[in-house]
Design a protein around this motif. Structure first.
Motif, mmCIF file in Angstrom:
data_model
loop_
_atom_site.group_PDB
_atom_site.id
_atom_site.type_symbol
_atom_site.label_atom_id
_atom_site.label_comp_id
_atom_site.label_asym_id
_atom_site.label_seq_id
_atom_site.Cartn_x
_atom_site.Cartn_y
_atom_site.Cartn_z
ATOM 1 N N GLU A 178 -11.735 -35.028 1.895
ATOM 2 C CA GLU A 178 -11.768 -36.467 1.611
ATOM 3 C C GLU A 178 -10.366 -37.057 1.669
ATOM 4 O O GLU A 178 -10.159 -38.170 2.131
ATOM 5 N N TRP A 181 -9.168 -38.075 5.108
ATOM 6 C CA TRP A 181 -9.770 -39.263 5.718
ATOM 7 C C TRP A 181 -9.149 -40.562 5.224
ATOM 8 O O TRP A 181 -9.463 -41.632 5.745
ATOM 9 N N ARG A 211 -8.120 -43.531 7.522
ATOM 10 C CA ARG A 211 -8.737 -43.300 8.827
ATOM 11 C C ARG A 211 -10.193 -43.744 8.808
ATOM 12 O O ARG A 211 -10.805 -43.843 7.747
ATOM 13 N N LYS A 247 -13.812 -43.274 8.873
ATOM 14 C CA LYS A 247 -14.695 -42.152 8.567
ATOM 15 C C LYS A 247 -16.107 -42.399 9.067
ATOM 16 O O LYS A 247 -16.777 -41.491 9.552
ATOM 17 N N THR A 268 -17.350 -37.143 9.754
ATOM 18 C CA THR A 268 -17.314 -35.866 9.039
ATOM 19 C C THR A 268 -18.343 -34.883 9.584
ATOM 20 O O THR A 268 -18.213 -33.677 9.405
#
Length: 288
Positions: free
Chosen positions: A127, A130, A133, A135, A267
Motif C-alpha cells: 500500500e 502506491w 500513484r 492504483k 494491484t
C-alpha cells in the motif's frame, strides 16, 4: 535450507533474471546475456557462485554486473553486505547489485553506499508503494451502436465501376434482372485485384466504418465510404468476374445502450516491482 525455501529462492533469482533481461531489452542493450547461477573464478583463485550475471561491451569497454538475490522476510544484515562485497572485490572490474524483498539494516545500507554497491527491492507492491500513484482506474462506458433490427436494418448500397463498356452493359442487364445486385449482404467480403478477400465479412466491417459517436439516437443516417482497389465477384452472364467497388452508402440508425463501469485495479495486474532502496523510485514493473 529445506526444499520449499530452496525452491522459493531459485524462483526469486529467476524473477530477478527476467526483470533485468526486460530492462536491458527496453534500454536497447541487445548484446547482454543475462545468466542465472554462474560460477566465476576470482583473482584469488577462489570460485564464486553468482545468482544473476551479465556482461556487454560498449564503446570498447566491457561492463560486468553481479547480482546477489536474497529472498528474505527480514532486512538484510551488514554481514551479508560484507560477504557480497568480498565477492565483488575478488572478481574485480564489475558492478555489484543486491536485491531483496524487505529492506536493509542501516549498517548494511551505509556500508554498501560507501563501497558503491547498489541496493534494490524486488517484491510485490505494498500500500505504501502506491502512494502518489494511480492504483485504480474507473471507466464509465456508454456504448452507442448502430441498430440492426427488422424495423431498422442497416442497408449498404454498392457503387460499382465497370472496367469496360462491355462489362457496363452486362452489369446494367444483370442489375435490371436482380436489383439486389448493388446491395451488400452481411456475409459478403470485399476482394482485392487478385480475387482474394481483403476485408472481414461486411456484418463486422460495416459497423467499424460508421461515426456513431457523432450521432444522436435515432436516424436514419447516411454515410458514404469511398473505396479503392476493392472488388466483388459476380456472374454477369459470362461466368464469375471481378467488378470494382468505388464506394458504399450506408443507411443506419443509432441507439445508446445502458452504461456500465469497468474498474482496472493495478494491484491485480502488477506481480512485482523493482525499486531503488535509496531513492525509493520504481525502476521496473512486471505485469502478470
Amino acid at each position: 535450507m529445506d526444499k520449499g525455501m530452496y525452491a522459493e529462492a531459485i524462483e526469486y533469482e529467476l524473477l530477478t533474471q527476467a526483470i533485468y533481461r526486460d530492462i536491458l531489452a527496453r534500454e536497447g542493450v541487445s548484446t547482454a546475456n543475462v545468466q542465472h547461477n554462474v560460477s566465476i573464478v576470482g583473482r584469488s583463485g577462489v570460485e564464486h557462485q553468482v545468482d544473476v550475471y551479465w556482461e556487454f561491451k560498449q564503446a570498447g569497454i566491457t561492463h560486468r554486473v553481479l547480482i546477489e538475490c536474497k529472498n528474505y522476510a527480514s532486512n538484510l544484515t551488514l554481514e551479508k553486505a560484507r560477504n557480497f562485497f568480498a565477492v565483488v572485490h575478488d572478481i574485480g572490474n564489475c558492478i555489484g547489485i543486491m536485491v531483496t524483498k524487505t529492506g536493509y539494516q542501516s549498517g548494511a545500507a551505509t556500508f554498501c553506499k560507501h563501497y558503491g554497491l547498489a541496493l534494490k527491492l524486488l517484491r510485490k507492491p505494498t500500500e505504501e508503494d502506491w502512494e502518489g500513484r494511480i492504483k485504480e482506474i474507473h471507466i464509465n462506458m456508454i456504448p452507442r451502436v448502430p441498430v440492426s433490427s427488422e424495423t431498422h436494418p442497416i442497408i449498404c448500397n454498392l457503387y460499382l465501376r465497370p472496367d469496360s463498356e462491355e462489362q457496363d452493359v452486362r452489369l446494367k442487364n444483370a442489375n435490371r434482372q436482380n436489383p439486389e445486385l448493388v446491395r451488400a449482404n452481411p456475409s459478403m467480403r470485399f476482394l482485392g485485384k487478385d480475387g482474394l478477400p481483403i476485408t472481414e465479412e461486411l456484418r463486422w466491417w460495416i459497423p467499424r466504418q460508421l461515426n456513431v459517436l457523432e450521432r444522436e439516437d435515432g436516424g436514419p443516417y447516411k454515410q458514404l465510404v469511398k473505396l479503392t482497389d476493392h472488388y466483388i465477384s459476380e456472374n454477369l452472364g459470362n461466368g464469375i468476374e471481378l467488378i470494382q467497388v468505388i464506394g458504399v452508402v450506408i443507411d443506419y440508425y443509432v441507439e445508446t445502450l445502458p452504461s456500465h463501469q469497468v474498474v482496472i485495479d493495478a494491484t491485480e495486474t502488477v506481480s512485482a516491482i523493482l525499486k531503488d532502496f535509496v531513492s525509493g523510485e520504481w525502476e521496473h514493473v512486471r505485469a502478470t
